[in-house]
Design a protein around this motif. Structure first.
Motif, mmCIF file in Angstrom:
data_model
loop_
_atom_site.group_PDB
_atom_site.id
_atom_site.type_symbol
_atom_site.label_atom_id
_atom_site.label_comp_id
_atom_site.label_asym_id
_atom_site.label_seq_id
_atom_site.Cartn_x
_atom_site.Cartn_y
_atom_site.Cartn_z
ATOM 1 N N VAL A 1 64.412 52.474 62.103
ATOM 2 C CA VAL A 1 62.977 52.468 62.348
ATOM 3 C C VAL A 1 62.482 53.837 61.887
ATOM 4 O O VAL A 1 63.296 54.730 61.694
ATOM 5 N N PRO A 2 61.163 54.020 61.711
ATOM 6 C CA PRO A 2 60.681 55.331 61.259
ATOM 7 C C PRO A 2 61.306 56.459 62.066
ATOM 8 O O PRO A 2 61.233 56.480 63.288
ATOM 9 N N GLN A 3 61.907 57.395 61.351
ATOM 10 C CA GLN A 3 62.780 58.353 62.013
ATOM 11 C C GLN A 3 62.079 59.614 62.485
ATOM 12 O O GLN A 3 62.559 60.296 63.350
ATOM 13 N N ARG A 4 60.940 59.941 61.874
ATOM 14 C CA ARG A 4 60.347 61.217 62.231
ATOM 15 C C ARG A 4 58.940 61.018 62.742
ATOM 16 O O ARG A 4 58.251 60.074 62.377
ATOM 17 N N ARG B 1 57.890 48.664 64.626
ATOM 18 C CA ARG B 1 58.242 49.175 65.940
ATOM 19 C C ARG B 1 57.523 50.499 66.267
ATOM 20 O O ARG B 1 58.037 51.335 66.980
ATOM 21 N N PRO C 1 62.376 59.791 67.568
ATOM 22 C CA PRO C 1 61.694 60.284 66.368
ATOM 23 C C PRO C 1 61.387 61.780 66.443
ATOM 24 O O PRO C 1 61.137 62.401 65.425
ATOM 25 N N GLU D 1 72.706 48.823 66.546
ATOM 26 C CA GLU D 1 73.610 48.372 65.496
ATOM 27 C C GLU D 1 73.831 49.541 64.550
ATOM 28 O O GLU D 1 72.884 50.084 63.993
ATOM 29 N N LEU D 2 75.082 49.911 64.393
ATOM 30 C CA LEU D 2 75.393 51.055 63.547
ATOM 31 C C LEU D 2 76.077 50.596 62.272
ATOM 32 O O LEU D 2 76.717 49.544 62.238
ATOM 33 N N LYS D 3 75.939 51.407 61.233
ATOM 34 C CA LYS D 3 76.711 51.158 60.023
ATOM 35 C C LYS D 3 78.173 51.426 60.349
ATOM 36 O O LYS D 3 78.480 52.411 61.018
ATOM 37 N N LEU E 1 76.379 61.956 58.760
ATOM 38 C CA LEU E 1 75.665 62.091 60.028
ATOM 39 C C LEU E 1 74.206 62.446 59.767
ATOM 40 O O LEU E 1 73.889 63.091 58.780
ATOM 41 N N PRO E 2 73.314 62.019 60.671
ATOM 42 C CA PRO E 2 71.915 62.411 60.517
ATOM 43 C C PRO E 2 71.772 63.922 60.650
ATOM 44 O O PRO E 2 72.472 64.561 61.438
ATOM 45 N N MET F 1 71.126 61.436 56.737
ATOM 46 C CA MET F 1 71.370 60.003 56.619
ATOM 47 C C MET F 1 71.540 59.374 57.992
ATOM 48 O O MET F 1 72.226 59.923 58.846
ATOM 49 N N SER F 2 70.899 58.265 58.169
ATOM 50 C CA SER F 2 70.945 57.650 59.493
ATOM 51 C C SER F 2 72.144 56.712 59.601
ATOM 52 O O SER F 2 72.514 56.048 58.653
ATOM 53 N N LEU F 3 72.734 56.706 60.772
ATOM 54 C CA LEU F 3 73.871 55.818 61.016
ATOM 55 C C LEU F 3 73.412 54.431 61.436
ATOM 56 O O LEU F 3 74.198 53.495 61.452
ATOM 57 N N ILE F 4 72.141 54.322 61.778
ATOM 58 C CA ILE F 4 71.644 53.064 62.325
ATOM 59 C C ILE F 4 71.438 52.060 61.202
ATOM 60 O O ILE F 4 70.995 52.405 60.112
ATOM 61 N N ARG F 5 71.799 50.812 61.467
ATOM 62 C CA ARG F 5 71.806 49.828 60.394
ATOM 63 C C ARG F 5 70.393 49.435 59.955
ATOM 64 O O ARG F 5 70.126 49.332 58.782
ATOM 65 N N HIS F 6 69.512 49.211 60.901
ATOM 66 C CA HIS F 6 68.132 48.893 60.528
ATOM 67 C C HIS F 6 67.248 50.011 61.049
ATOM 68 O O HIS F 6 66.686 49.917 62.131
ATOM 69 N N ARG G 1 61.397 54.222 72.592
ATOM 70 C CA ARG G 1 62.541 53.656 71.868
ATOM 71 C C ARG G 1 63.824 53.901 72.641
ATOM 72 O O ARG G 1 64.739 53.084 72.625
#
Lengths: 466, 315
Positions: free
Chosen positions: B8-11, B203, A448, A47-49, A389-390, B1-6, A403
């Motif tokens: 999870v720990p990113q790093r 997660r 990650p 799910e993306l913003k 963007l990330p 900034m993450s595009l993902i809506r929810h 994941r």
């Protein structure tokens, strides 16, 4: 009754059965489907913003061409046309400037003016420069005479029209639509892809809202000509206005075009996933939609095809989303070959010092050069993309958190694929179904350790083929 | 900034820090019951892990600061501290840390490439080599170290004074043994359950492994003729819950798919129960996990062959 017709009736019945079968799920599966919030026929995805609200509020604005230089690409990838104009020659809008063979869509002048030269130039969505006709626009924008053509009455005539009008897939692949139509062997299902699952993009959304009647008319025409019995539009649920407009248009036209919701989940618009959601049919890796009786077109492609058939208008402009960090975000109908720098000024984005993403944030690429120009397949410009963007980080080690396995819409194991790619183990890559990867980038975006999984798979695909 | 809506720990570092944070409640409860020795042992383990990790990274020619920045050594130190029995001598902690980092992790090629769980390799090596010294506790049921002060513990760990007379402890606590009901004894287990559930929600770990493990052990225990109460009590022994939530769930050494992870959990749970019921060692967890780790590639291949992706289904 002859045995021949009996056979064909049997074939028809089996086809109808095949069509219905996937919908008859076991009882417990249907219970689960009720329990879960979204009815999906595939797993994974993310799910993306959306960021759709940045640019979807205003209608598509036309771009008036002043006295500037355009660069009209003569093709894409390995398909290029022969230019049929000389430097210094005056051309008018819609005039053919490049003639292709049976497998390449023709190219037309997108405005009137004088051909300057034929040279390499950067298309916004390609990393390498391509051959392009540099056209000095005279600002008059006058059309070539267009005798209103008759409707093509056979599939062959439609294929020829699509080729000569330069129609290519506007969803991003840029595959000549004529080849798709010619390769469709007796399809029974027309699927129109209006998913637009990438964030930021709203060009298809606006197109559907503003040109619903034309889309329905074109879909009906194509279906009738090719003997297709069912037509379905697939639209992500985050575009209720587009769905409502299309439904109203279909009702008014008294057609049986179905407007179906797609889950709001990236990459719902990916071809195999869209086909699975809309028809229940399985597009095996390596096969084409035509092999399972499906003709799949993007909404923008369908619109261009409709214009070519009914108005005799070649594909010389497209709807492009201007969004991100700019003063006037929105959608514009921009002629092919228009310089990106002009669009940047039009949107009111700061001229330099920013990254501009072409296409969506997931599948798109950064702008290759500041002097790039719009091609038929550029769908979106995101100004100041680094804000959204990330950040790119150096790749770490895989800790097998899996994941990537969770999000892969094609049920692959990206982590094992990556390990096999690093080992250059072609047998393992094949066994792990590298060919099924649709390069959606879901795995890369959840890793990650920031491992560039998608880029590695792209590279290995070419290695495996070699 | 993450595009993902929810998101999870990113790093990687965030993931490791979360594991550390979620380990703390259980460790704190354990220290509360068993005294200061828990914290001292944790400190030693973390220091050894840091030292060995830095030295081995240097030896392998990697960038030391970059390699240390993922904090995997911190997680290993904390897990090893809890996996080892209490009041083991310092040299034994060093041997276990060395086995975990040098023999398992770095010999396999660094983070993410080991097939066996490093902490379990460390424990397994000392458990096989120094079985007599490793399990000196007269009884698992009593917090016999609770009264020891920092100085006593340090002297014991450095082995500068003769070993404590454990029989005296046993004698002294024999009568008190019955006063420790199941609930007081298993305090740290609740901390591990809480931390593990939090990690599962974030997660970071997959809940199916502990669930499958616990379920298989309880069922097998009941099949062996014990009552349900005994079977559940079995879970509170020997750091079972800690292993289920924090060791067996190590993503590096567990299977890729949900079906595989369930199979893996069942394998570990079953082996643990079998070793406890019939085995020579007091606690089979370590060997059960190691055996399960070895089976992971086979489990992965089995699942890959058994599960067809949706687009390859025959219609």
């Amino acid at each position: 009754m002859s045995s021949h017709s009996l056979q064909s009736v049997e074939r028809l019945q089996s086809r109808i059965r095949a069509q219905r079968q996937p919908q008859q799920k076991p009882f417990w599966r249907r219970l689960l489907a009720i329990a879960s919030s979204s009815q999906r026929s595939w797993h994974g995805g993310i799910e993306l913003k959306g960021y759709k609200e940045l640019s979807n509020a205003t209608p598509v604005a036309p771009v008036t061409v002043g006295q500037i230089q355009l660069a009209i690409p003569l093709g894409r990838g390995r398909r290029f046309v022969q230019p049929c104009v000389q430097p210094g020659q005056h051309v008018r809008k819609g005039e053919v400037i490049g003639i292709g063979d049976d497998t390449t869509a023709w190219v037309h002048a997108s405005t009137s003016g004088i051909v300057d030269r034929i040279d390499l130039a950067f298309a916004a969505d390609s990393a390498e420069p391509v051959m392009a006709v540099m056209l000095n626009a005279d600002g008059l924008d006058e059309w070539v005479e267009r005798p209103l053509p008759g409707l093509p009455h056979t599939p062959e005539a439609l294929v020829e029209r699509a080729l000569q009008m330069g129609i290519v897939g506007l969803g991003g692949a840029g595959f000549p639509t004529a080849l798709k139509l010619a390769g469709a062997r007796q399809p029974d299902l027309l699927l129109i892809n209006g998913a637009e699952c990438e964030p930021f993009l709203t060009c298809d959304d606006r197109l559907m809202r503003e040109n619903a009647e034309a889309l329905i008319e074109a879909a009906d025409y194509v279906a009738a000509l090719l003997g297709i019995t069912a037509t379905r539009f697939g639209i992500e649920t985050n575009k209720p206005e587009a769905m409502a407009t299309l439904r109203a248009a279909a009702r008014q036209a008294r057609t049986r075009v179905e407007i179906c919701p797609l889950p709001e989940r990236y990459p719902a618009g990916g071809q195999p996933l869209m086909i699975k959601s809309l028809s229940g049919r399985n597009l095996a890796p390596g096969s084409r939609p035509a092999d399972i009786g499906v003709l799949a077109l993007n909404v923008a492609t369908l619109y261009a095809l409709g214009r070519a058939v009914f108005q005799g208008e070649p594909l010389i402009s497209r709807v492009l989303t201007l969004t991100g960090d700019c003063e006037h975000p929105g959608n514009v109908r921009v002629p092919v070959g228009y310089p990106v720098s002009e669009l940047r000024a039009m949107a009111g984005a700061s001229p330099t010092g920013q990254m501009t993403q072409v296409g969506g944030p997931m599948m798109g690429l950064p702008l290759p050069a500041a002097n790039a120009f719009v091609s038929k397949t550029s769908s979106c410009l995101i100004f100041g993309a680094e804000r959204y963007l990330p950040a790119t980080r150096p790749a770490g080690s895989c800790i097998r958190c899996t994941r990537c396995v969770d999000v892969c819409p094609m049920s692959l194991r990206p982590l094992d694929l990556y390990a096999a790619a690093e080992r250059q183990d072609k047998a393992s890559l094949q066994q792990l179904r590298l060919d099924a990867c649709i390069e959606c980038g879901s795995c890369s975006s959840v890793c990650p350790s920031s491992i560039p999984l998608r880029e590695r798979f792209r590279q290995s695909k070419t290695e495996v083929r070699a | 900034m993450s595009l993902i809506r929810h998101p999870v720990p990113q790093r990687l570092r965030t993931v490791m820090l979360l594991v550390v944070l979620c380990l703390l409640p259980g460790t704190a409860l354990y220290a509360w019951q068993f005294g200061v020795v828990v914290w001292l042992q944790t400190l030693w383990c973390v220091l050894f892990a840091l030292g060995f990790e830095a030295a081995l990274l240097r030896l392998r020619g990697c960038h030391v600061r970059e390699g240390l920045s993922d904090l995997s050594w911190l997680v290993l130190g904390l897990i090893l501290a809890r996996a080892l029995p209490l009041l083991v001598p310092l040299w034994m902690i060093a041997v276990a840390s060395f086995a975990a980092l040098a023999l398992c992790k770095h010999a396999s090629g660094g983070l993410g490439r080991n097939r066996l769980n490093p902490a379990m390799v460390g424990l397994g090596v000392v458990a096989i080599c120094f079985y007599q010294q490793l399990y000196p506790a007269p009884s698992n049921h009593t917090p016999w170290t609770a009264t020891l002060g920092v100085k006593t513990v340090l002297l014991q760990q450095l082995q500068w004074v003769p070993r404590l007379d454990l029989d005296a402890f046993a004698g002294a606590t024999q009568l008190a043994q019955n006063e420790f009901t199941h609930i007081t004894h298993n305090l740290s287990g609740y901390g591990y359950i809480a931390g593990g559930l939090l990690l599962a929600l974030l997660r970071v770990i997959r809940i199916e492994i502990p669930l499958a493990m616990v379920a298989s052990t309880v069922l097998l225990c009941m099949a062996a003729g014990h009552s349900l109460q005994e079977a559940v009590y079995n879970l509170s022994l020997g750091g079972y819950l800690f292993t289920a939530f924090f060791i067996a769930t190590d993503p590096v050494t567990s299977p890729d798919t949900r079906a595989g992870r369930i199979l893996f959990g069942v394998t570990v749970g079953t082996l643990t129960e079998l070793i406890r019921e019939f085995g020579l060692y007091a606690d089979g967890l370590c060997f059960a996990v190691l055996a399960g780790n070895l089976l992971v590639p086979q489990i992965d291949r089995l699942v890959l062959r058994a599960q067809r992706p949706w687009y390859a289904a025959r219609t």
